[in-house]
Write an enzyme that holds these catalytic residues in place. Structure first.
Site, PDB file in Angstrom:
ATOM      1  N   LEU A  44       0.589  -1.320  -0.069  1.00  0.00           N
ATOM      2  CA  LEU A  44       0.091  -0.019   0.025  1.00  0.00           C
ATOM      3  C   LEU A  44       0.984   1.362   0.019  1.00  0.00           C
ATOM      4  O   LEU A  44       2.138   1.187   0.270  1.00  0.00           O
ATOM      5  CB  LEU A  44      -0.831  -0.043   1.380  1.00  0.00           C
ATOM      6  CG  LEU A  44      -1.801  -1.094   1.518  1.00  0.00           C
ATOM      7  CD1 LEU A  44      -2.652  -1.036   2.690  1.00  0.00           C
ATOM      8  CD2 LEU A  44      -3.161  -0.955   0.206  1.00  0.00           C
ATOM      9  N   ALA A  45       0.409   2.386  -0.426  1.00  0.00           N
ATOM     10  CA  ALA A  45       1.080   3.553  -0.216  1.00  0.00           C
ATOM     11  C   ALA A  45       1.963   3.740   1.171  1.00  0.00           C
ATOM     12  O   ALA A  45       2.987   3.986   0.959  1.00  0.00           O
ATOM     13  CB  ALA A  45       0.347   4.838  -0.572  1.00  0.00           C
ATOM     14  N   GLU A  46       1.156   3.450   2.217  1.00  0.00           N
ATOM     15  CA  GLU A  46       1.726   3.625   3.435  1.00  0.00           C
ATOM     16  C   GLU A  46       1.130   2.524   4.664  1.00  0.00           C
ATOM     17  O   GLU A  46      -0.015   2.241   4.512  1.00  0.00           O
ATOM     18  CB  GLU A  46       1.623   4.985   4.152  1.00  0.00           C
ATOM     19  CG  GLU A  46       2.701   6.000   4.078  1.00  0.00           C
ATOM     20  CD  GLU A  46       2.731   6.967   2.846  1.00  0.00           C
ATOM     21  OE1 GLU A  46       3.541   7.486   2.237  1.00  0.00           O
ATOM     22  OE2 GLU A  46       1.658   6.784   2.220  1.00  0.00           O
ATOM     23  N   THR A  47       2.251   2.182   5.312  1.00  0.00           N
ATOM     24  CA  THR A  47       1.917   1.253   6.438  1.00  0.00           C
ATOM     25  C   THR A  47       2.423   1.989   7.590  1.00  0.00           C
ATOM     26  O   THR A  47       3.426   2.212   7.775  1.00  0.00           O
ATOM     27  CB  THR A  47       2.544  -0.210   6.362  1.00  0.00           C
ATOM     28  OG1 THR A  47       2.120  -0.808   5.215  1.00  0.00           O
ATOM     29  CG2 THR A  47       2.358  -0.977   7.539  1.00  0.00           C
ATOM     30  N   HIS A  73      -2.723  10.490   5.604  1.00  0.00           N
ATOM     31  CA  HIS A  73      -3.836   9.533   5.750  1.00  0.00           C
ATOM     32  C   HIS A  73      -3.740   8.236   6.746  1.00  0.00           C
ATOM     33  O   HIS A  73      -4.391   7.904   7.181  1.00  0.00           O
ATOM     34  CB  HIS A  73      -4.082   8.893   4.315  1.00  0.00           C
ATOM     35  CG  HIS A  73      -3.178   7.761   3.943  1.00  0.00           C
ATOM     36  ND1 HIS A  73      -1.948   8.178   3.146  1.00  0.00           N
ATOM     37  CD2 HIS A  73      -3.226   6.582   3.753  1.00  0.00           C
ATOM     38  CE1 HIS A  73      -1.255   6.883   2.619  1.00  0.00           C
ATOM     39  NE2 HIS A  73      -2.308   5.913   2.997  1.00  0.00           N
TER      40      HIS A  73
END
Length: 262
Positions: A44-47, A73
């Site tokens: 994902l874009a960020e964890t 986010h």
């Protein structure tokens, strides 16, 4: 060892919209290599990872390839997890990032509000390298701490934007914010970060630490509405408070589960 994991769609009140972030509560910090492997596996874009420390939570964010200084986010998603799944009491959470300092999130009637430091940015020349990044071309350029901000003529330009990801990846920045005045909201934007493993981010809270002071000055108002015009779309409410910015939105849980780390 098993770890809890949640996936939350942030800056939306509908599933399959907004920006998905994975959130992993930890008792203690794992080795950085393990954190990066988990983020890469999630893809994902960020964890986001957090550890409770007294009256606050230490918080870190990883893309599939690197740790980043600030992520809006995934901070919103972490707060949503704490409020809705991890029994955090009250309506205020104090996070602390070793890269960005104190970050507060409050809850009011189901809406979460981030309190982040504003970015510092300045006008820069529209170089040939920047002009090659998009079709159509931008009309003005700015440089913040992490990103370039490129101004375009219209919301239609942002919707129809064709990014040259190879060119964007060559820039000396985390990524590029593309923005224009909105038709039904104050401003619209998109964000591209191939250099950090995110070709296009669905909704980028940290970019709004640049966008909010920029558009507050352009439009002469401190409270602003915004849409990030990715395919998933995100809706944000922004407020400039001196050298801080409030960024508000909603979230929805998509997934809960466990990670097998061994």
């Amino acid at each position: 060892m098993k770890l809890r994991i949640y996936q939350v769609d942030a800056f939306t009140d509908k599933l399959f919209c907004g920006n998905p972030a994975a959130i992993c509560p930890l008792e203690n910090w794992l080795p950085d290599g393990m954190l990066q492997n988990i983020a890469q596996e999630n893809n994902l874009a960020e964890t986001g990872f957090y550890v409770k420390n007294g009256d606050h939570y230490q918080l870190r964010w990883f893309t599939p390839t690197v740790e980043v200084d600030l992520c809006g986010h995934a901070t919103l998603a972490a707060a949503y997890v704490l409020f809705n799944h991890e029994n955090h009491p009250g309506d205020e959470i104090n996070f602390h990032s070793h890269r960005s300092g104190p970050l507060k999130v409050t809850r009011t009637n189901g809406q979460l509000t981030l309190n982040f430091p504003t970015d510092v940015f300045q006008v820069v020349p529209l170089t040939a390298a920047l002009l090659k990044c998009f079709d159509p071309e931008p009309i003005k350029a700015y440089r913040g701490k992490a990103d370039y901000l490129l101004l375009f003529n219209s919301e239609a330009d942002i919707k129809e934007l064709q990014p040259n990801l190879n060119q964007i990846a060559k820039l000396d920045s985390r990524g590029v914010i593309a923005t224009a005045k909105g038709e039904n909201v104050d401003f619209v934007s998109r964000w591209f970060g191939p250099r950090v493993g995110v070709n296009e981010d669905p909704v980028t809270g940290s970019a709004h630490t640049t966008l909010t002071p920029f558009w507050a000055k352009e439009l002469g108002k401190d409270e602003l509405t915004a849409i990030q015009l990715s395919s998933r779309k995100g809706h944000l409410f922004c407020k400039l408070l001196g050298n801080r910015v409030e960024i508000s939105g909603k979230a929805r849980t998509y997934l809960t589960g466990e990670i097998e780390t061994a």
